[in-house]
Design a protein around this motif. Sequence first.
Motif, PDB file in Angstrom:
ATOM      1  N   ILE A  32     -19.458 -40.040  24.653  1.00 46.81           N
ATOM      2  CA  ILE A  32     -18.581 -41.130  24.234  1.00 46.81           C
ATOM      3  C   ILE A  32     -17.332 -40.531  23.601  1.00 46.81           C
ATOM      4  CG2 ILE A  32     -18.334 -43.125  22.717  1.00 46.81           C
ATOM      5  CD1 ILE A  32     -21.325 -43.621  23.045  1.00 46.81           C
ATOM      6  N   LEU A  33     -16.191 -40.834  24.185  1.00 47.13           N
ATOM      7  CA  LEU A  33     -14.924 -40.253  23.741  1.00 47.13           C
ATOM      8  C   LEU A  33     -14.157 -41.195  22.823  1.00 47.13           C
ATOM      9  CD1 LEU A  33     -13.995 -38.891  27.258  1.00 47.13           C
ATOM     10  CD2 LEU A  33     -14.671 -37.501  25.308  1.00 47.13           C
ATOM     11  N   ASP A  34     -14.158 -42.468  23.131  1.00 42.96           N
ATOM     12  CA  ASP A  34     -13.563 -43.501  22.293  1.00 42.96           C
ATOM     13  C   ASP A  34     -14.610 -44.576  22.064  1.00 42.96           C
ATOM     14  OD1 ASP A  34     -10.984 -42.823  21.580  1.00 42.96           O
ATOM     15  OD2 ASP A  34      -9.987 -44.272  22.874  1.00 42.96           O
ATOM     16  N   ASP A  35     -14.705 -45.079  20.867  1.00 43.40           N
ATOM     17  CA  ASP A  35     -15.564 -46.232  20.560  1.00 43.40           C
ATOM     18  C   ASP A  35     -14.991 -46.883  19.308  1.00 43.40           C
ATOM     19  OD1 ASP A  35     -17.505 -48.135  20.399  1.00 43.40           O
ATOM     20  OD2 ASP A  35     -19.173 -46.763  20.061  1.00 43.40           O
ATOM     21  N   ILE A  36     -13.919 -47.644  19.525  1.00 46.23           N
ATOM     22  CA  ILE A  36     -13.144 -48.218  18.429  1.00 46.23           C
ATOM     23  C   ILE A  36     -13.201 -49.734  18.527  1.00 46.23           C
ATOM     24  CG2 ILE A  36     -10.834 -48.403  17.410  1.00 46.23           C
ATOM     25  CD1 ILE A  36     -10.230 -45.647  18.695  1.00 46.23           C
ATOM     26  N   GLY A  37     -13.463 -50.390  17.412  1.00 46.46           N
ATOM     27  CA  GLY A  37     -13.505 -51.843  17.387  1.00 46.46           C
ATOM     28  C   GLY A  37     -14.880 -52.376  17.738  1.00 46.46           C
ATOM     29  N   SER A  38     -15.045 -53.664  17.586  1.00 45.21           N
ATOM     30  CA  SER A  38     -16.336 -54.307  17.855  1.00 45.21           C
ATOM     31  C   SER A  38     -16.585 -54.424  19.356  1.00 45.21           C
ATOM     32  CB  SER A  38     -16.375 -55.707  17.233  1.00 45.21           C
ATOM     33  OG  SER A  38     -16.190 -55.633  15.840  1.00 45.21           O
ATOM     34  N   ARG A  39     -17.834 -54.265  19.742  1.00 43.91           N
ATOM     35  CA  ARG A  39     -18.196 -54.430  21.150  1.00 43.91           C
ATOM     36  C   ARG A  39     -17.925 -55.860  21.598  1.00 43.91           C
ATOM     37  NH1 ARG A  39     -23.858 -50.950  20.729  1.00 43.91           N
ATOM     38  NH2 ARG A  39     -22.831 -48.909  20.605  1.00 43.91           N
ATOM     39  N   LEU A  40     -17.370 -55.981  22.789  1.00 41.27           N
ATOM     40  CA  LEU A  40     -17.067 -57.298  23.323  1.00 41.27           C
ATOM     41  C   LEU A  40     -18.330 -57.904  23.931  1.00 41.27           C
ATOM     42  CD1 LEU A  40     -13.589 -56.538  24.931  1.00 41.27           C
ATOM     43  CD2 LEU A  40     -14.117 -57.425  22.655  1.00 41.27           C
ATOM     44  N   PRO A  41     -18.403 -59.229  24.007  1.00 37.71           N
ATOM     45  CA  PRO A  41     -19.652 -59.873  24.457  1.00 37.71           C
ATOM     46  C   PRO A  41     -20.174 -59.359  25.795  1.00 37.71           C
ATOM     47  CG  PRO A  41     -18.222 -61.506  23.474  1.00 37.71           C
ATOM     48  CD  PRO A  41     -17.423 -60.236  23.519  1.00 37.71           C
ATOM     49  N   PHE A  42     -19.291 -59.063  26.757  1.00 40.10           N
ATOM     50  CA  PHE A  42     -19.788 -58.621  28.064  1.00 40.10           C
ATOM     51  C   PHE A  42     -20.437 -57.248  27.996  1.00 40.10           C
ATOM     52  CE2 PHE A  42     -15.762 -56.366  28.173  1.00 40.10           C
ATOM     53  CZ  PHE A  42     -16.041 -55.227  28.930  1.00 40.10           C
ATOM     54  N   GLU A  43     -20.111 -56.458  26.949  1.00 37.62           N
ATOM     55  CA  GLU A  43     -20.699 -55.126  26.785  1.00 37.62           C
ATOM     56  C   GLU A  43     -22.129 -55.174  26.269  1.00 37.62           C
ATOM     57  OE1 GLU A  43     -18.369 -52.043  24.684  1.00 37.62           O
ATOM     58  OE2 GLU A  43     -16.927 -53.660  24.326  1.00 37.62           O
ATOM     59  N   VAL A  44     -22.426 -56.174  25.449  1.00 40.75           N
ATOM     60  CA  VAL A  44     -23.659 -56.174  24.659  1.00 40.75           C
ATOM     61  C   VAL A  44     -24.915 -55.992  25.513  1.00 40.75           C
ATOM     62  CG1 VAL A  44     -25.092 -57.553  23.104  1.00 40.75           C
ATOM     63  CG2 VAL A  44     -22.612 -57.460  22.774  1.00 40.75           C
ATOM     64  N   PRO A  45     -25.074 -56.713  26.643  1.00 38.98           N
ATOM     65  CA  PRO A  45     -26.298 -56.506  27.436  1.00 38.98           C
ATOM     66  C   PRO A  45     -26.448 -55.077  27.957  1.00 38.98           C
ATOM     67  CG  PRO A  45     -25.165 -58.526  28.088  1.00 38.98           C
ATOM     68  CD  PRO A  45     -24.226 -57.779  27.204  1.00 38.98           C
ATOM     69  N   PHE A  46     -25.337 -54.399  28.201  1.00 46.17           N
ATOM     70  CA  PHE A  46     -25.417 -53.018  28.685  1.00 46.17           C
ATOM     71  C   PHE A  46     -25.948 -52.101  27.587  1.00 46.17           C
ATOM     72  CE2 PHE A  46     -22.572 -54.971  31.687  1.00 46.17           C
ATOM     73  CZ  PHE A  46     -22.840 -54.305  32.884  1.00 46.17           C
ATOM     74  N   TRP A  47     -25.400 -52.221  26.390  1.00 48.22           N
ATOM     75  CA  TRP A  47     -25.874 -51.383  25.287  1.00 48.22           C
ATOM     76  C   TRP A  47     -27.320 -51.715  24.920  1.00 48.22           C
ATOM     77  CZ3 TRP A  47     -23.062 -47.301  24.084  1.00 48.22           C
ATOM     78  CH2 TRP A  47     -21.697 -47.318  24.305  1.00 48.22           C
ATOM     79  N   ALA A  48     -27.737 -52.937  25.206  1.00 50.96           N
ATOM     80  CA  ALA A  48     -29.111 -53.351  24.884  1.00 50.96           C
ATOM     81  C   ALA A  48     -30.115 -52.895  25.941  1.00 50.96           C
ATOM     82  CB  ALA A  48     -29.171 -54.866  24.728  1.00 50.96           C
ATOM     83  N   GLY A  49     -29.644 -52.235  26.989  1.00 48.73           N
ATOM     84  CA  GLY A  49     -30.543 -51.712  28.015  1.00 48.73           C
ATOM     85  C   GLY A  49     -30.915 -52.691  29.091  1.00 48.73           C
ATOM     86  N   GLU A  50     -30.162 -53.805  29.201  1.00 44.41           N
ATOM     87  CA  GLU A  50     -30.499 -54.815  30.202  1.00 44.41           C
ATOM     88  C   GLU A  50     -30.013 -54.442  31.611  1.00 44.41           C
ATOM     89  OE1 GLU A  50     -29.359 -58.741  28.955  1.00 44.41           O
ATOM     90  OE2 GLU A  50     -30.012 -58.373  26.879  1.00 44.41           O
ATOM     91  N   HIS A  51     -29.201 -53.396  31.712  1.00 46.12           N
ATOM     92  CA  HIS A  51     -28.713 -52.913  33.011  1.00 46.12           C
ATOM     93  C   HIS A  51     -28.944 -51.401  33.069  1.00 46.12           C
ATOM     94  CE1 HIS A  51     -26.702 -56.773  33.761  1.00 46.12           C
ATOM     95  NE2 HIS A  51     -26.323 -56.726  32.497  1.00 46.12           N
ATOM     96  N   PRO A  52     -30.198 -50.970  33.164  1.00 42.04           N
ATOM     97  CA  PRO A  52     -30.506 -49.538  33.052  1.00 42.04           C
ATOM     98  C   PRO A  52     -29.854 -48.702  34.151  1.00 42.04           C
ATOM     99  CG  PRO A  52     -32.409 -50.775  33.842  1.00 42.04           C
ATOM    100  CD  PRO A  52     -31.402 -51.787  33.408  1.00 42.04           C
TER     101      PRO A  52
END
Length: 206
Positions: A132-152
């Motif tokens: 991870i090179l940049d991770d600034i600001g709050s995660r946007l709603p469309f990102e959340v399922p990916f970080w939660a492992g719903e799209h392995p």
Amino acid sequence: MGAKTWMLLYSEGNAAEILKSNPVMDRSATTELVKRLYGLEVNPLEEDGDLSYTCPYDKEIIAGRFPGLAVLAADEFCIDHPSQLDPKFIEAFSSGTLYLHAMHSVVDFFGFAVWKDGTLQRSLSLSPDSGILDDIGSRLPFEVPFWAGEHPAVDPDDEDDSYPFVFHPLELGEAALKEFFGYQLEGMIDSSLIEPGDIPLMVFKR
């Protein structure tokens, strides 16, 4: 997946809705935009491109100016840290929303950033080799399922589970295209989405 992008898109409203309305490109305004931003004597090629190809290499710039929206694609937007975009581009679009979207399928890289009225809201970039090179600001709603492992990224039953992320960066990149602009380039594409090949863009030689 073989999709690549390195582009900025500026919108004064909902970008997906503007694109879906089949806006008419202003060719004069497009040329003036490129000249103003690059300070170059640029010449448009006779043959246009379109929104399905926004990954030109160093000798070309792809652009389109529409009512309430602008697209600009050039290789300097494929950067490891989207948050470090050259300030001249942010200043040029200091009101409304500016998006940077960059994918490179060869190295599974994806990066994006969002500015509202010139202020950075979110920047993320990652690839398997660099992490991870940049991770600034709050995660946007469309990102959340990916970080939660719903799209392995790999089949959970696969013995080789060494992929460094719980999702594939390019799949997140396609989700970002859909969320921000209402189209996708690859994967399971919803037939109700915009066909990017229908949105013309001018091609310039530097």
